[in-house]
Write an enzyme that holds these catalytic residues in place. Structure first.
Site, short mmCIF file in Angstrom:
data_model
loop_
_atom_site.label_atom_id
_atom_site.label_comp_id
_atom_site.label_asym_id
_atom_site.label_seq_id
_atom_site.Cartn_x
_atom_site.Cartn_y
_atom_site.Cartn_z
N TYR A 169 -6.44 -31.63 18.21
CA TYR A 169 -6.29 -30.50 17.03
C TYR A 169 -7.80 -29.99 16.59
O TYR A 169 -7.90 -28.52 16.71
CB TYR A 169 -5.72 -30.92 15.75
CG TYR A 169 -4.37 -31.48 15.87
CD1 TYR A 169 -3.52 -30.95 17.04
CD2 TYR A 169 -3.71 -32.73 15.22
CE1 TYR A 169 -2.18 -31.36 17.03
CE2 TYR A 169 -2.62 -33.22 15.55
CZ TYR A 169 -1.64 -32.55 16.45
OH TYR A 169 -0.59 -32.93 16.60
N GLU A 176 0.36 -31.96 9.69
CA GLU A 176 -0.23 -33.07 9.10
C GLU A 176 -0.44 -34.06 10.37
O GLU A 176 0.30 -34.22 11.28
CB GLU A 176 1.11 -33.79 8.41
CG GLU A 176 1.03 -32.83 6.70
CD GLU A 176 2.14 -31.97 6.57
OE1 GLU A 176 2.73 -31.97 7.82
OE2 GLU A 176 2.03 -31.04 6.01
C1 LIG Z 1 -2.01 -37.01 20.68
C2 LIG Z 1 -1.40 -36.59 21.84
C3 LIG Z 1 -0.30 -35.54 21.78
C4 LIG Z 1 -2.61 -36.27 22.74
O1 LIG Z 1 -1.87 -35.87 24.05
P1 LIG Z 1 -2.70 -36.19 25.39
O2 LIG Z 1 -2.03 -35.64 26.38
O3 LIG Z 1 -2.87 -37.70 25.45
O4 LIG Z 1 -4.37 -35.78 25.27
P2 LIG Z 1 -5.04 -34.79 25.91
O5 LIG Z 1 -5.20 -35.67 27.49
O6 LIG Z 1 -4.63 -33.26 26.27
O7 LIG Z 1 -6.36 -34.77 25.49
C5 LIG Z 1 -6.68 -33.90 24.11
C6 LIG Z 1 -7.97 -34.50 23.52
O8 LIG Z 1 -7.44 -35.85 22.88
C7 LIG Z 1 -8.70 -36.67 23.26
N1 LIG Z 1 -7.80 -38.08 23.46
C8 LIG Z 1 -6.83 -37.98 23.86
N2 LIG Z 1 -6.47 -39.41 23.91
C9 LIG Z 1 -7.27 -39.98 23.14
C10 LIG Z 1 -7.67 -41.47 22.62
N3 LIG Z 1 -6.64 -42.21 22.81
N4 LIG Z 1 -8.38 -41.50 21.82
C11 LIG Z 1 -9.52 -40.48 21.49
N5 LIG Z 1 -9.41 -39.20 21.98
C12 LIG Z 1 -8.18 -38.80 22.72
C13 LIG Z 1 -9.14 -36.09 24.48
O9 LIG Z 1 -10.62 -36.65 24.79
C14 LIG Z 1 -9.06 -34.78 24.49
O10 LIG Z 1 -10.31 -34.34 23.50
P3 LIG Z 1 -11.45 -33.83 24.56
O11 LIG Z 1 -11.27 -32.67 25.56
O12 LIG Z 1 -12.31 -33.01 23.28
O13 LIG Z 1 -12.33 -34.88 25.07
C15 LIG Z 1 -0.93 -37.90 22.48
O14 LIG Z 1 -1.61 -38.88 22.60
C16 LIG Z 1 0.49 -38.60 21.91
O15 LIG Z 1 1.59 -38.20 22.16
N6 LIG Z 1 0.32 -39.53 21.09
C17 LIG Z 1 1.65 -39.92 20.12
C18 LIG Z 1 2.28 -39.04 19.46
C19 LIG Z 1 1.41 -38.56 18.47
O16 LIG Z 1 0.81 -39.49 17.82
N7 LIG Z 1 1.40 -37.06 18.33
C20 LIG Z 1 0.57 -36.39 17.30
C21 LIG Z 1 1.38 -36.60 15.92
S1 LIG Z 1 0.24 -35.68 14.65
#
Ligand SMILES: CC(C)(COP(=O)(O)OP(=O)(O)OC[C@H]1O[C@@H](n2cnc3c(N)ncnc32)[C@H](O)[C@@H]1OP(=O)(O)O)[C@@H](O)C(=O)NCCC(=O)NCCS
Length: 158
Positions: free
Chosen positions: A125, A113
């Site tokens: 995702y 989710e």
């Molecule tokens: C969601 C999360 C796990 C992503 O991890 P991350 O290390 O920042 O992401 P990555 O650098 O590996 O990037 C993965 C993809 O997300 C995208 N992405 C990362 N940050 C982004 C942002 N702020 N806005 C839009 N896209 C974003 C990247 O562009 C990449 O996609 P692409 O390769 O197609 O361009 C991280 O932002 C996080 O921990 N957020 C807070 C906790 C959370 O919300 N977890 C998910 C709960 S469902």
């Protein structure tokens, strides 16, 4: 003039989470979510039979992932990269590692989710292969009231 030196990529390790990681995981969780898991919920997952992994950068825990699984299905419960390490590809590396761990446990389908407002997570995702399969109305607590959940799933093919 000599070529400009570039910093080497930091050493990244994905490994199983242990109770020794709890304090760091709680800290990252609290920094990264408006509605974080409690220390008790995290400890229960480590002590139970969930698949729990951490992302370690140069010895420091900078992220974590938690998945429940059984009978060929898995539920991605938590994917978190600490705020100041986001956007560096660590979330993608963690997700890929969790998916591989589930593949060897004979999982065929992974569900999750996600808040519709969480564009970073949705992009992560979708690019990993998850597709939307439903909506759970008013699933998450929000600043005012509740927010729906998008339900996403991915089939693990041979
Ligand atoms: C969601 C999360 C796990 C992503 O991890 P991350 O290390 O920042 O992401 P990555 O650098 O590996 O990037 C993965 C993809 O997300 C995208 N992405 C990362 N940050 C982004 C942002 N702020 N806005 C839009 N896209 C974003 C990247 O562009 C990449 O996609 P692409 O390769 O197609 O361009 C991280 O932002 C996080 O921990 N957020 C807070 C906790 C959370 O919300 N977890 C998910 C709960 S469902």
């Amino acid at each position: 003039m000599s070529a400009q030196a570039t910093d080497p990529a930091p050493e990244l390790l994905i490994r199983p989470m242990t109770m020794d990681d709890l304090a760091a995981v709680v800290r990252n969780e609290t920094r990264s979510y408006a509605f974080p898991w409690t220390p008790g919920q995290l400890a229960d997952s480590i002590a139970g039979r969930d698949l729990c992994s951490v992302v370690q950068e140069e010895g420091a825990v900078v992220g974590h992932g938690i998945v429940s699984y059984g009978a060929g299905e898995a539920h991605l419960l938590n994917v978190c990269i600490t705020r100041d390490r986001q956007g560096r590809g660590y979330g993608r590396v963690l997700l890929e590692s969790l998916v591989e761990d589930l593949r060897v446990r004979d999982v065929r389908t992974i569900f999750l989710e996600v808040r519709p407002s969480n564009q970073a997570a949705i992009r992560l995702y979708e690019s990993a292969g998850f597709v939307e399969v439903g909506v759970r109305p008013n699933y998450y607590p929000a600043a005012t009231g509740h927010e729906d959940a998008r339900v996403m799933a991915m089939e693990l093919l041979d």
